[in-house]
Motif scaffolding. Structure first.
Motif, PDB file in Angstrom:
ATOM      1  N   ASP A 140       2.252   2.098  29.856  1.00 34.95           N
ATOM      2  CA  ASP A 140       3.915   1.718  28.716  1.00 34.95           C
ATOM      3  C   ASP A 140       3.220   0.750  27.801  1.00 34.95           C
ATOM      4  O   ASP A 140       3.859   0.565  26.649  1.00 34.95           O
ATOM      5  N   TYR A 141       2.355  -0.287  28.349  1.00 42.79           N
ATOM      6  CA  TYR A 141       1.467  -0.738  27.395  1.00 42.79           C
ATOM      7  C   TYR A 141       0.268  -0.454  25.970  1.00 42.79           C
ATOM      8  O   TYR A 141       0.999  -0.814  25.552  1.00 42.79           O
ATOM      9  N   HIS A 142      -0.450   0.762  26.300  1.00 43.27           N
ATOM     10  CA  HIS A 142      -0.618   1.292  25.963  1.00 43.27           C
ATOM     11  C   HIS A 142       0.232   2.130  24.853  1.00 43.27           C
ATOM     12  O   HIS A 142      -0.098   1.954  23.673  1.00 43.27           O
ATOM     13  N   VAL A 143       1.155   2.735  25.511  1.00 42.77           N
ATOM     14  CA  VAL A 143       2.144   3.430  24.841  1.00 42.77           C
ATOM     15  C   VAL A 143       2.702   2.109  23.229  1.00 42.77           C
ATOM     16  O   VAL A 143       3.050   2.925  22.714  1.00 42.77           O
ATOM     17  N   GLY A 144       3.232   1.371  24.028  1.00 37.68           N
ATOM     18  CA  GLY A 144       3.598   0.239  23.219  1.00 37.68           C
ATOM     19  C   GLY A 144       2.940  -0.311  22.183  1.00 37.68           C
ATOM     20  O   GLY A 144       2.636  -1.209  20.886  1.00 37.68           O
ATOM     21  N   GLN A 145       1.484  -0.675  22.489  1.00 42.91           N
ATOM     22  CA  GLN A 145       0.309  -1.051  21.384  1.00 42.91           C
ATOM     23  C   GLN A 145       0.755   0.445  20.137  1.00 42.91           C
ATOM     24  O   GLN A 145       0.177  -0.120  19.188  1.00 42.91           O
ATOM     25  N   ARG A 146       0.721   1.039  21.012  1.00 43.67           N
ATOM     26  CA  ARG A 146       0.325   2.524  19.779  1.00 43.67           C
ATOM     27  C   ARG A 146       1.463   2.332  18.853  1.00 43.67           C
ATOM     28  O   ARG A 146       0.978   2.881  17.714  1.00 43.67           O
ATOM     29  N   VAL A 147       2.424   2.100  19.623  1.00 39.92           N
ATOM     30  CA  VAL A 147       3.789   2.337  18.302  1.00 39.92           C
ATOM     31  C   VAL A 147       3.941   0.931  17.489  1.00 39.92           C
ATOM     32  O   VAL A 147       4.094   1.232  16.444  1.00 39.92           O
ATOM     33  N   LYS A 148       3.094  -0.548  18.502  1.00 39.77           N
ATOM     34  CA  LYS A 148       2.875  -1.709  17.350  1.00 39.77           C
ATOM     35  C   LYS A 148       2.127  -0.963  16.542  1.00 39.77           C
ATOM     36  O   LYS A 148       1.833  -1.297  14.929  1.00 39.77           O
ATOM     37  N   LYS A 149       0.803  -0.377  17.093  1.00 35.65           N
ATOM     38  CA  LYS A 149      -0.108  -0.150  14.996  1.00 35.65           C
ATOM     39  C   LYS A 149       0.105   0.804  14.488  1.00 35.65           C
ATOM     40  O   LYS A 149       0.493   0.997  13.659  1.00 35.65           O
ATOM     41  N   SER A 176      -8.193  -7.257  26.179  1.00 35.43           N
ATOM     42  CA  SER A 176      -8.985  -6.807  25.596  1.00 35.43           C
ATOM     43  C   SER A 176      -8.035  -5.861  24.457  1.00 35.43           C
ATOM     44  O   SER A 176      -8.714  -6.554  23.094  1.00 35.43           O
ATOM     45  N   TYR A 177      -7.120  -5.693  24.912  1.00 34.39           N
ATOM     46  CA  TYR A 177      -6.258  -4.872  23.725  1.00 34.39           C
ATOM     47  C   TYR A 177      -5.740  -5.898  22.391  1.00 34.39           C
ATOM     48  O   TYR A 177      -6.189  -5.600  21.316  1.00 34.39           O
ATOM     49  N   ASP A 178      -5.405  -6.960  23.183  1.00 37.54           N
ATOM     50  CA  ASP A 178      -4.981  -7.926  22.522  1.00 37.54           C
ATOM     51  C   ASP A 178      -6.399  -9.036  21.687  1.00 37.54           C
ATOM     52  O   ASP A 178      -6.292  -8.981  19.709  1.00 37.54           O
ATOM     53  N   ASP A 179      -6.882  -9.343  21.644  1.00 38.71           N
ATOM     54  CA  ASP A 179      -8.248  -9.862  21.453  1.00 38.71           C
ATOM     55  C   ASP A 179      -8.901  -8.765  20.007  1.00 38.71           C
ATOM     56  O   ASP A 179      -9.177  -9.442  18.705  1.00 38.71           O
ATOM     57  N   ILE A 180      -9.429  -7.578  21.195  1.00 40.80           N
ATOM     58  CA  ILE A 180      -9.669  -7.107  19.428  1.00 40.80           C
ATOM     59  C   ILE A 180      -8.808  -6.624  17.932  1.00 40.80           C
ATOM     60  O   ILE A 180      -9.211  -6.724  16.953  1.00 40.80           O
ATOM     61  N   ARG A 206      -6.532  -8.764  17.308  1.00 39.55           N
ATOM     62  CA  ARG A 206      -6.142  -9.820  16.524  1.00 39.55           C
ATOM     63  C   ARG A 206      -7.336 -10.002  16.067  1.00 39.55           C
ATOM     64  O   ARG A 206      -7.200  -9.837  14.334  1.00 39.55           O
ATOM     65  N   ARG A 207      -8.580  -9.960  16.155  1.00 44.16           N
ATOM     66  CA  ARG A 207      -9.529  -9.692  15.319  1.00 44.16           C
ATOM     67  C   ARG A 207      -9.802  -8.761  14.110  1.00 44.16           C
ATOM     68  O   ARG A 207     -10.124  -9.650  13.038  1.00 44.16           O
ATOM     69  N   HIS A 208      -9.862  -8.094  14.444  1.00 46.61           N
ATOM     70  CA  HIS A 208      -9.949  -6.897  13.593  1.00 46.61           C
ATOM     71  C   HIS A 208      -8.441  -6.902  12.287  1.00 46.61           C
ATOM     72  O   HIS A 208      -9.262  -7.117  11.354  1.00 46.61           O
ATOM     73  N   HIS A 209      -7.297  -7.298  12.762  1.00 45.79           N
ATOM     74  CA  HIS A 209      -6.382  -7.498  11.231  1.00 45.79           C
ATOM     75  C   HIS A 209      -6.689  -8.806  10.729  1.00 45.79           C
ATOM     76  O   HIS A 209      -6.535  -8.634   9.883  1.00 45.79           O
ATOM     77  N   LEU A 210      -7.007  -9.422  11.175  1.00 46.05           N
ATOM     78  CA  LEU A 210      -7.714 -10.659  10.532  1.00 46.05           C
ATOM     79  C   LEU A 210      -8.639 -10.662   9.382  1.00 46.05           C
ATOM     80  O   LEU A 210      -8.427 -11.296   8.405  1.00 46.05           O
ATOM     81  N   GLU A 211      -9.463  -9.774  10.317  1.00 48.58           N
ATOM     82  CA  GLU A 211     -10.729 -10.331   9.673  1.00 48.58           C
ATOM     83  C   GLU A 211     -10.128  -8.794   8.314  1.00 48.58           C
ATOM     84  O   GLU A 211     -10.654  -9.179   7.026  1.00 48.58           O
ATOM     85  N   ILE A 212      -9.993  -7.960   8.554  1.00 49.23           N
ATOM     86  CA  ILE A 212      -9.413  -6.535   7.308  1.00 49.23           C
ATOM     87  C   ILE A 212      -8.919  -7.351   6.391  1.00 49.23           C
ATOM     88  O   ILE A 212      -8.128  -7.516   5.373  1.00 49.23           O
ATOM     89  N   ASN A 213      -8.023  -8.266   7.315  1.00 51.72           N
ATOM     90  CA  ASN A 213      -6.691  -8.837   5.713  1.00 51.72           C
ATOM     91  C   ASN A 213      -7.302  -9.987   4.795  1.00 51.72           C
ATOM     92  O   ASN A 213      -6.867 -10.460   4.076  1.00 51.72           O
TER      93      ASN A 213
END
Length: 161
Positions: free
Chosen positions: A27-36, A113-117, A119-126
Motif C-alpha cells: 500500500d505504501y509503494h502504491v501510494g508513493q507511485r500515486v504521489k510521484k 528510504s523512499y522519503d530520503d531519496i 526528498r533529496r532528488h526533488h530538492l536538487e532538481i528544483n
C-alpha cells in the motif's frame, strides 16, 4: 495456468494484512507511485481529489499508505493520471515482491528510504531548475530528463495510458 500466476507466486496472508505499524508495504509503494505521478503531472492533492471525488486528506492517506486504495479508486486514479494500473506496481522493491512474510520487510526502513531519496532528488532538481532563467534552457532540461528516462513524449505529442 494464466499469465499472472506464471510470473508471480501467491502472496502469504501476512502480506495482505497490515503490520503492527499499520502500514502495508505494498500500500505504501502504491501510494508513493500515486504521489510521484501526481507531482509529475502538476496536480495538488486537492486537485486530484476533486477530479476523482474525494478530499485531499484522503489523497494524503493514500500517498502515506495509511489507507488502502480499492480497485475502483485505483482505476479512477490511473485514468485521471493517464497511466496504466500496472504503473502503480512498477518498481516494487524486490524485498516486497519476493517476500512471503510481511514480517520479513522493514517497513520503517523502506519508508525512510523512499522519503530520503525522493526528498533529496526533488530538492536538487528544483534547485537547478529554478536557477534556469531562459525558457529554452528549461525546455531542453526537461527534454534531457525525458530522453534519459526513455520518455520521449513532448507537449505536442499525445500521451498513452
Amino acid at each position: 495456468m494464466n499469465e499472472l500466476s506464471q510470473h508471480h507466486k501467491p502472496l502469504s496472508p501476512s502480506l495482505i494484512t497490515a503490520r503492527g505499524d499499520g502500514i502495508n508495504p505494498i500500500d505504501y509503494h502504491v501510494g508513493q507511485r500515486v504521489k510521484k505521478r501526481r507531482t509529475e503531472v502538476g496536480l495538488t492533492q486537492g486537485a486530484l481529489g476533486d477530479k476523482i471525488g474525494i478530499t485531499f486528506q484522503q489523497i494524503q492517506k493514500y500517498e502515506r499508505g495509511a489507507n488502502r486504495i480499492c480497485a475502483s479508486r485505483l482505476y479512477l486514479l490511473a485514468h485521471t493520471l493517464d497511466v496504466a494500473i500496472t504503473y502503480f506496481f512498477d518498481e516494487l522493491p524486490d524485498t516486497i515482491a519476493n517476500s512471503q512474510q510481511l514480517d520479513d520487510i522493514d517497513t520503517v526502513g523502506l519508508k525512510a528510504s523512499y522519503d530520503d531519496i525522493h526528498r533529496r532528488h526533488h530538492l536538487e532538481i528544483n534547485r537547478v531548475f529554478s536557477q534556469m532563467n531562459d525558457p529554452e534552457v528549461r525546455r531542453r532540461f526537461i527534454d534531457l530528463g525525458r530522453a534519459i528516462t526513455g520518455d520521449l513524449v513532448t507537449q505536442d505529442t499525445p500521451t498513452e495510458g
